[in-house]
Scaffold this motif. Sequence first.
Motif, PDB file in Angstrom:
ATOM      1  N   ASN A 151       0.834  -1.199   0.000  1.00 52.60           N
ATOM      2  CA  ASN A 151       0.000   0.000   0.000  1.00 52.60           C
ATOM      3  C   ASN A 151       0.872   1.253   0.000  1.00 52.60           C
ATOM      4  O   ASN A 151       1.547   1.549   0.981  1.00 52.60           O
ATOM      5  CB  ASN A 151      -0.912   0.005   1.235  1.00 52.60           C
ATOM      6  N   SER A 153      -0.572   4.284  -0.779  1.00 51.96           N
ATOM      7  CA  SER A 153      -1.552   5.367  -0.845  1.00 51.96           C
ATOM      8  C   SER A 153      -1.130   6.574  -0.032  1.00 51.96           C
ATOM      9  O   SER A 153      -1.275   7.727  -0.478  1.00 51.96           O
ATOM     10  CB  SER A 153      -2.920   4.865  -0.374  1.00 51.96           C
ATOM     11  N   GLN A 227      -6.234   3.025   1.285  1.00 55.51           N
ATOM     12  CA  GLN A 227      -6.131   2.347  -0.007  1.00 55.51           C
ATOM     13  C   GLN A 227      -7.460   2.338  -0.763  1.00 55.51           C
ATOM     14  O   GLN A 227      -7.484   2.521  -1.986  1.00 55.51           O
ATOM     15  CB  GLN A 227      -5.636   0.913   0.200  1.00 55.51           C
ATOM     16  N   GLU A 231      -7.186   4.219  -4.216  1.00 54.28           N
ATOM     17  CA  GLU A 231      -7.056   3.327  -5.370  1.00 54.28           C
ATOM     18  C   GLU A 231      -8.398   2.902  -5.972  1.00 54.28           C
ATOM     19  O   GLU A 231      -8.436   2.407  -7.102  1.00 54.28           O
ATOM     20  CB  GLU A 231      -6.265   2.076  -4.976  1.00 54.28           C
TER      21      GLU A 231
END
Length: 246
Positions: A151, A153, A227, A231
């Motif tokens: 991750n 993010s 995330q 995403e």
Amino acid sequence: MNFLCFGDKNKKSILFIHGMASTAMLCYEPILKRLSDYYVILAEVDGHSERTGELVSLEKDCDEIEDYIMDNLSGNLYCLSGFSMGATMAVEIIGRGNVNVAKTHLDAAFLIKMGLLTKPYEYIFCKAIKRIQSGKAIPKFMMDAVMGKDNNSIIEMLYPNITSITIKNACEFVYCYNVPKNIKSYKGTVLFWRGSNEQYPRKSVTLLKKYLPAIIDVEMEHMGHGQYLHEHSDEYASKLIEYLQS
């Protein structure tokens, strides 16, 4: 603080509070286009925008959000939504009970007191941010442990001009936070989202259930911190709209 407003003020209102070391636009711009049926307000927390000064106190910022709702929305907000630090601030606002919020959406609220680990965590977080700002990588095993496997993010949503003073003051609020006992009196609905790869939000929702047993707890599979928002913004917006319309 600063507030960015989008849409028709006569429509139902949503106020978003972003996460620590990010910005309102980095967090929420991808979902704005999906929320055209609402009046959207993005709160820019102090120290997290070129339009604001250094963060002194998140309690003060919560005061200013309440004042904004009182002065601009007659004290009534349809939905309050926060991510991470912003979700902790949202808990503080509904717990105070000074403004009327019909629906609350918490994405990975951090409500667990760190105790003796507060200062070490502040130090580590500040060092990690400085490494990212200088273009250095954070060891993958550390990122996976804190943010969830694979991750990035938080790195991609980082506000590049964030300062150590702002981070320290934000951490002191979040890592030492006490849920207001008065939150038991909150009459609105609460939806709590958390990734399956996040440990502290899982503990946080367990704590919050002691005060709000009717809370809706939703775990997002294979998601780390931030995330789902970063995403999967289209799906994030769709699920949020489902909640708003329910």
